[in-house]
Design an enzyme around this catalytic site. Structure first.
Site, mmCIF file in Angstrom:
data_model
loop_
_atom_site.group_PDB
_atom_site.id
_atom_site.type_symbol
_atom_site.label_atom_id
_atom_site.label_comp_id
_atom_site.label_asym_id
_atom_site.label_seq_id
_atom_site.Cartn_x
_atom_site.Cartn_y
_atom_site.Cartn_z
ATOM 1 N N ARG A 47 43.454 85.152 51.375
ATOM 2 C CA ARG A 47 44.252 85.024 49.852
ATOM 3 C C ARG A 47 44.045 85.970 48.940
ATOM 4 N NH1 ARG A 47 42.946 81.498 53.059
ATOM 5 N NH2 ARG A 47 40.370 82.287 52.369
ATOM 6 N N THR A 48 42.486 86.371 48.329
ATOM 7 C CA THR A 48 42.915 87.173 47.075
ATOM 8 C C THR A 48 43.425 88.097 47.181
ATOM 9 O OG1 THR A 48 40.336 86.162 46.544
ATOM 10 C CG2 THR A 48 41.179 87.799 45.401
ATOM 11 N N LYS A 92 30.330 108.039 53.679
ATOM 12 C CA LYS A 92 29.505 109.446 53.435
ATOM 13 C C LYS A 92 27.949 109.491 52.528
ATOM 14 C CE LYS A 92 33.371 111.045 54.442
ATOM 15 N NZ LYS A 92 35.116 112.057 53.908
ATOM 16 N N ARG A 112 36.528 93.526 44.993
ATOM 17 C CA ARG A 112 35.797 92.957 45.533
ATOM 18 C C ARG A 112 34.552 93.659 45.995
ATOM 19 N NH1 ARG A 112 36.753 87.562 49.174
ATOM 20 N NH2 ARG A 112 37.958 86.815 47.225
ATOM 21 N N HIS A 167 34.317 84.637 39.850
ATOM 22 C CA HIS A 167 35.433 84.685 40.507
ATOM 23 C C HIS A 167 36.499 84.159 39.759
ATOM 24 C CE1 HIS A 167 38.768 85.411 43.738
ATOM 25 N NE2 HIS A 167 37.919 84.288 44.324
HETATM 26 N N1 CP Z 1 39.737 81.841 48.239
HETATM 27 C C1 CP Z 1 39.433 83.282 48.065
HETATM 28 O O1 CP Z 1 38.795 84.362 47.181
HETATM 29 O O2 CP Z 1 39.636 83.329 49.536
HETATM 30 P P1 CP Z 1 39.149 84.839 50.698
HETATM 31 O O3 CP Z 1 37.933 85.798 50.171
HETATM 32 O O4 CP Z 1 39.794 84.613 51.336
HETATM 33 O O5 CP Z 1 40.331 86.220 49.532
#
Ligand code: CP
Length: 311
Positions: free
Chosen positions: A57-58, A86, A107, A135
């Site tokens: 999603r993100t 590396k 992320r 988040h």
């Molecule tokens: N909600 C969320 O962060 O989903 P993903 O891990 O799929 O990005």
């Protein structure tokens, strides 16, 4: 205060007024997110997606958001194909990316990594999840979902269920809920309780926060039931995970005494915490929640990076 050119590392980086301005902008972005209107706000802008942990999603909603605004993306979706294999450091990787792009979405499995990235980059950095930390963009879309469902963020009773220890979505969301005066009810396996420091922080903010070990009782009083997955990948010891795995599940019987307007939310992915039978009930808003990721992230990118008069 303007969001233009700013990082977003923690939800604490935003004031209540700034969150409200993102939510108002997100509402206006819905027809653009659905392709019914066209925006060129990010024309000639490149946004780097630096994902060192799995995401559906993100990453994809950010990529969709950039493209709906007329910009383009460069993407690391798998750290194993980068020069980090590396031995290149995260610092150097981000420093390079900041000269290849106009903003970076990151992320990473390590808490604090997004803050480190922001120090390495002279472009805005948006935290898309740093380990068990924060988040913040998920929180913005969670709030947008509640606002759409209830017309307001005031006076809601929100139950946070599940992995409150490692769940970064709840760490960000709980702070925002406290800002908006929600009553916060914590429930789930005691070994995965909200860290004391986070609980104290909420109390220091003046939040109404309490624990409820009886899931049925918690659900009965709730306006929102925010379910989370047990973050298996954060456990150092597999046997500890096995002790809590499958310890809660939302199904029709749990929802039997719920308020008719109860909204069941989940940041997704789910791994058995919500039975598929819930999907067809009026309580299920988790797929709408995932859909709102696009207009919310469009609004945020537009405010941080979008063309302004005189640019
Ligand atoms: N909600 C969320 O962060 O989903 P993903 O891990 O799929 O990005």
């Amino acid at each position: 205060m303007s969001l233009h050119g700013r990082d977003l590392i923690s939800i604490r980086d935003l004031s209540r007024e700034e969150i409200e301005s993102v939510l108002a902008a997100a509402k206006k972005m819905i027809p653009f997110a659905e392709g019914k209107k066209v925006s060129h706000s990010l024309e000639n802008k490149i946004v780097a997606m630096a994902f060192f942990e799995p995401s559906t999603r993100t990453r994809l909603s950010f990529e969709s958001a950039v493209q709906r605004l007329g910009g383009s993306c460069i993407t690391i979706a798998d750290a194993s194909v980068t020069s980090m294999r590396k031995g290149e450091s995260l610092h150097d990787t981000i420093r390079m990316l900041s000269s290849y792009s106009d903003a970076i979405v990151i992320r990473h499995p390590n808490e604090g990594s997004a803050r480190l990235a922001a120090r390495a980059s002279d472009r805005p950095v948006l935290n898309a999840g740093d380990g068990a930390g924060q988040h913040p963009t998920q929180t913005l879309l969670d709030l947008a979902t509640m606002q759409e469902a209830f017309g307001t963020l005031s006076g809601l009773t929100v139950v946070l269920l599940g992995d409150l220890k490692f769940g970064r979505t709840v760490h960000s969301l709980a702070h925002a809920l406290a800002m908006f005066g929600a009553e916060i009810v914590l429930t789930g396996p005691p070994s995965l309780a909200l860290p004391l420091q986070s609980r104290r922080h909420l109390e220091h903010m003046g939040a109404k926060v309490r624990e409820q070990s009886d899931l049925h009782a918690a659900v009965r009083d709730a306006d929102v039931l925010y379910v989370t997955r047990i973050q298996k990948e954060r456990f150092g010891d597999e046997s500890e995970y096995r002790r809590v795995a499958g310890s809660y599940r939302i199904d029709a019987s749990v929802l039997a005494d719920a308020k008719s307007r109860l909204a069941v939310m989940h940041p997704l992915p789910r791994a058995g915490e919500i039975a598929p039978e819930v999907d067809s009930t009026t309580h299920a808003v988790y797929f709408r929640q995932a859909a709102l990721a696009v207009p919310v992230r469009m609004a945020l990118l537009d405010l941080i990076l979008g063309a302004r008069k005189g640019d």
